[in-house]
Write a protein that holds these residues in place. Structure first.
Motif, PDB file in Angstrom:
ATOM      1  N   SER A 150      26.339   0.023  -5.336  1.00 58.83           N
ATOM      2  CA  SER A 150      26.551   1.101  -5.739  1.00 58.83           C
ATOM      3  C   SER A 150      25.258   1.987  -5.220  1.00 58.83           C
ATOM      4  CB  SER A 150      26.177   0.963  -7.376  1.00 58.83           C
ATOM      5  OG  SER A 150      27.165   0.209  -7.966  1.00 58.83           O
ATOM      6  N   MET A 151      24.104   1.502  -4.870  1.00 59.98           N
ATOM      7  CA  MET A 151      23.113   2.274  -4.290  1.00 59.98           C
ATOM      8  C   MET A 151      23.749   2.817  -3.010  1.00 59.98           C
ATOM      9  SD  MET A 151      20.015   3.254  -4.018  1.00 59.98           S
ATOM     10  CE  MET A 151      18.965   2.045  -5.225  1.00 59.98           C
ATOM     11  N   LEU A 152      24.353   2.059  -2.052  1.00 58.78           N
ATOM     12  CA  LEU A 152      24.733   2.520  -0.795  1.00 58.78           C
ATOM     13  C   LEU A 152      25.977   3.385  -0.972  1.00 58.78           C
ATOM     14  CD1 LEU A 152      25.056  -0.883   0.970  1.00 58.78           C
ATOM     15  CD2 LEU A 152      23.470   1.110   1.449  1.00 58.78           C
ATOM     16  N   ILE A 153      26.926   3.189  -1.965  1.00 62.11           N
ATOM     17  CA  ILE A 153      28.192   4.055  -2.190  1.00 62.11           C
ATOM     18  C   ILE A 153      27.978   5.236  -2.866  1.00 62.11           C
ATOM     19  CG2 ILE A 153      30.580   4.256  -2.690  1.00 62.11           C
ATOM     20  CD1 ILE A 153      30.772   1.061  -2.044  1.00 62.11           C
ATOM     21  N   ASN A 154      27.125   5.133  -4.093  1.00 56.62           N
ATOM     22  CA  ASN A 154      27.020   6.211  -5.273  1.00 56.62           C
ATOM     23  C   ASN A 154      25.736   7.081  -5.026  1.00 56.62           C
ATOM     24  OD1 ASN A 154      29.694   5.309  -6.371  1.00 56.62           O
ATOM     25  ND2 ASN A 154      28.391   3.609  -7.344  1.00 56.62           N
TER      26      ASN A 154
ATOM     27  N   VAL B 240      15.950   7.416  -5.711  1.00 59.15           N
ATOM     28  CA  VAL B 240      16.442   5.781  -4.900  1.00 59.15           C
ATOM     29  C   VAL B 240      15.562   5.075  -6.383  1.00 59.15           C
ATOM     30  CG1 VAL B 240      15.910   4.163  -3.296  1.00 59.15           C
ATOM     31  CG2 VAL B 240      16.725   6.688  -2.819  1.00 59.15           C
ATOM     32  N   ASP B 241      14.106   5.563  -6.557  1.00 56.66           N
ATOM     33  CA  ASP B 241      13.325   4.700  -7.367  1.00 56.66           C
ATOM     34  C   ASP B 241      14.001   4.704  -8.687  1.00 56.66           C
ATOM     35  OD1 ASP B 241      11.508   4.276  -5.235  1.00 56.66           O
ATOM     36  OD2 ASP B 241      10.263   5.799  -5.856  1.00 56.66           O
ATOM     37  N   SER B 242      14.477   5.612  -9.147  1.00 50.47           N
ATOM     38  CA  SER B 242      15.212   5.786 -10.551  1.00 50.47           C
ATOM     39  C   SER B 242      16.366   4.812 -10.523  1.00 50.47           C
ATOM     40  CB  SER B 242      15.786   7.076 -10.924  1.00 50.47           C
ATOM     41  OG  SER B 242      14.541   8.172 -11.018  1.00 50.47           O
ATOM     42  N   ALA B 243      17.139   4.813  -9.488  1.00 48.07           N
ATOM     43  CA  ALA B 243      18.474   3.791  -9.511  1.00 48.07           C
ATOM     44  C   ALA B 243      17.965   2.507  -9.302  1.00 48.07           C
ATOM     45  CB  ALA B 243      19.113   4.414  -8.152  1.00 48.07           C
ATOM     46  N   ARG B 244      16.734   2.046  -8.844  1.00 52.00           N
ATOM     47  CA  ARG B 244      16.182   0.967  -8.683  1.00 52.00           C
ATOM     48  C   ARG B 244      15.921   0.539 -10.102  1.00 52.00           C
ATOM     49  NH1 ARG B 244      12.727   1.215  -3.177  1.00 52.00           N
ATOM     50  NH2 ARG B 244      14.535   0.356  -1.678  1.00 52.00           N
ATOM     51  N   THR B 245      15.344   1.318 -10.800  1.00 46.18           N
ATOM     52  CA  THR B 245      14.723   0.814 -12.068  1.00 46.18           C
ATOM     53  C   THR B 245      15.795   0.696 -13.088  1.00 46.18           C
ATOM     54  OG1 THR B 245      12.713   2.531 -11.792  1.00 46.18           O
ATOM     55  CG2 THR B 245      13.375   2.040 -13.908  1.00 46.18           C
ATOM     56  N   ILE B 246      16.719   1.317 -13.025  1.00 46.45           N
ATOM     57  CA  ILE B 246      18.044   1.036 -14.072  1.00 46.45           C
ATOM     58  C   ILE B 246      18.861  -0.156 -13.575  1.00 46.45           C
ATOM     59  CG2 ILE B 246      18.055   3.484 -14.801  1.00 46.45           C
ATOM     60  CD1 ILE B 246      20.404   4.014 -13.141  1.00 46.45           C
TER      61      ILE B 246
END
Length: 247
Positions: free
Chosen positions: A160-164, A148-154
C-alpha cells in the motif's frame, strides 16, 4: 477552432508557402538537395505501403524497449527512493551510468546480441530507463516526509505504501521522466535502424540517402516528425488523465 489551433494552422501554411517559394518558384535552393513540396507529397502517397511497413517495424521495437524500461525503472525507483540507505548505495552507479549517451551502446549491442531486434530493444531500453528511474527517485525524495511517516504510523503495508502513497506522490516526476524517455527512445530507435536494420523509418531515410534520393529522404523525415508528434500527443493525453486529480 481555438485561437491556438488557428495560430498553428497559420504557421503551417506559412511554412509550406516558404518551402514552395524557395524551391519551386524562386529556386533559391539546390533542387538536388531540396525537393519541392509537390515532389515530396507525391512520394508520400507513392511509398505509403513502404512507410506503413516501416512504421509497424519501428513501433514494435519502440513498444518493447520503452515498455520494459517503464516496468523496471518505475518500481525500482519507488523502492530505492523509499529506502534511504539503498538509495545512497546506488547513487554512485546512477551518477556514472546515467549520463552516458545510450547511442554508444549501439555498435556493442549489435555485435553481442544475436539479432538486430534484440539489440535495438536493448538500446532503447537503456536510453529510456535512466530518465524514468532518476525522475522516479526524485519524485519519491520530493514527497513530504510527514506523509510517509504518517503512513508508517498507522501501519500501512509495504504494498500500500508503494502503490497508494509513493506512486501517486511521485507521478508528476514520473510523467516528466517518461516524456524525456519517449523522445530519447525514438531517437535511439532511428539511429539503430540507420546502422543495421533492413526495415523501419530510420532505415528508409538511410537507404535512400545512400542513393542521394533526397526527395525520399525528406519524405521520410516528415513521416518521422509526424510519428513523433502523434506519440507525444497521445502521451500527453494519457498522462493528463493520470494527473487529472491535480486539476
Amino acid at each position: 477552432m481555438s485561437q491556438v489551433s488557428r495560430d498553428r494552422l497559420v504557421v503551417g501554411i506559412a511554412t509550406l508557402l516558404l518551402w514552395q517559394l524557395s524551391t519551386a518558384w524562386l529556386k533559391l535552393l539546390d533542387p538536388q538537395l531540396f525537393p519541392t513540396p509537390a515532389q515530396v507529397f507525391s512520394l508520400l502517397a507513392e511509398d505509403r505501403q513502404v512507410f506503413l511497413k516501416s512504421l509497424v517495424s519501428s513501433v514494435n521495437l519502440l513498444f518493447w524497449g520503452y515498455t520494459l524500461a517503464v516496468l523496471l525503472a518505475v518500481p525500482l525507483g519507488l523502492v530505492i527512493g523509499w529506502k534511504r540507505r539503498l538509495r545512497l548505495a546506488i547513487e554512485p552507479i546512477t551518477n556514472i551510468l546515467g549520463p552516458i549517451p545510450p547511442i554508444v551502446y549501439i555498435p556493442y549491442a549489435i555485435a553481442i546480441l544475436p539479432t538486430f531486434t534484440l539489440s535495438s530493444v536493448f538500446v532503447i531500453f537503456i536510453g529510456a530507463f535512466w530518465p524514468l528511474f532518476i525522475n522516479t527517485l526524485s519524485g519519491v525524495e520530493a514527497l513530504e516526509k510527514g506523509i510517509v511517516d504518517s503512513a508508517r504510523t498507522i501501519g500501512v503495508s509495504r504494498k500500500s505504501m508503494l502503490i497508494n502513497i509513493l506512486l501517486p506522490g511521485a507521478m508528476p516526476h514520473i510523467v516528466s521522466g517518461g516524456a524525456i524517455s519517449l523522445v530519447l527512445a525514438f531517437i535511439l530507435l532511428t539511429a539503430a535502424e540507420m546502422i543495421g536494420a533492413t526495415s523501419g523509418l530510420g532505415w528508409y531515410v538511410k537507404y535512400f540517402s545512400d542513393f542521394a534520393d533526397y526527395p525520399r529522404v525528406v519524405a521520410g523525415i516528415i513521416v518521422i516528425g509526424a510519428v513523433v508528434l502523434t506519440l507525444m500527443t497521445l502521451y500527453r493525453r494519457f498522462t493528463g488523465y493520470l494527473l487529472r486529480w491535480r486539476k
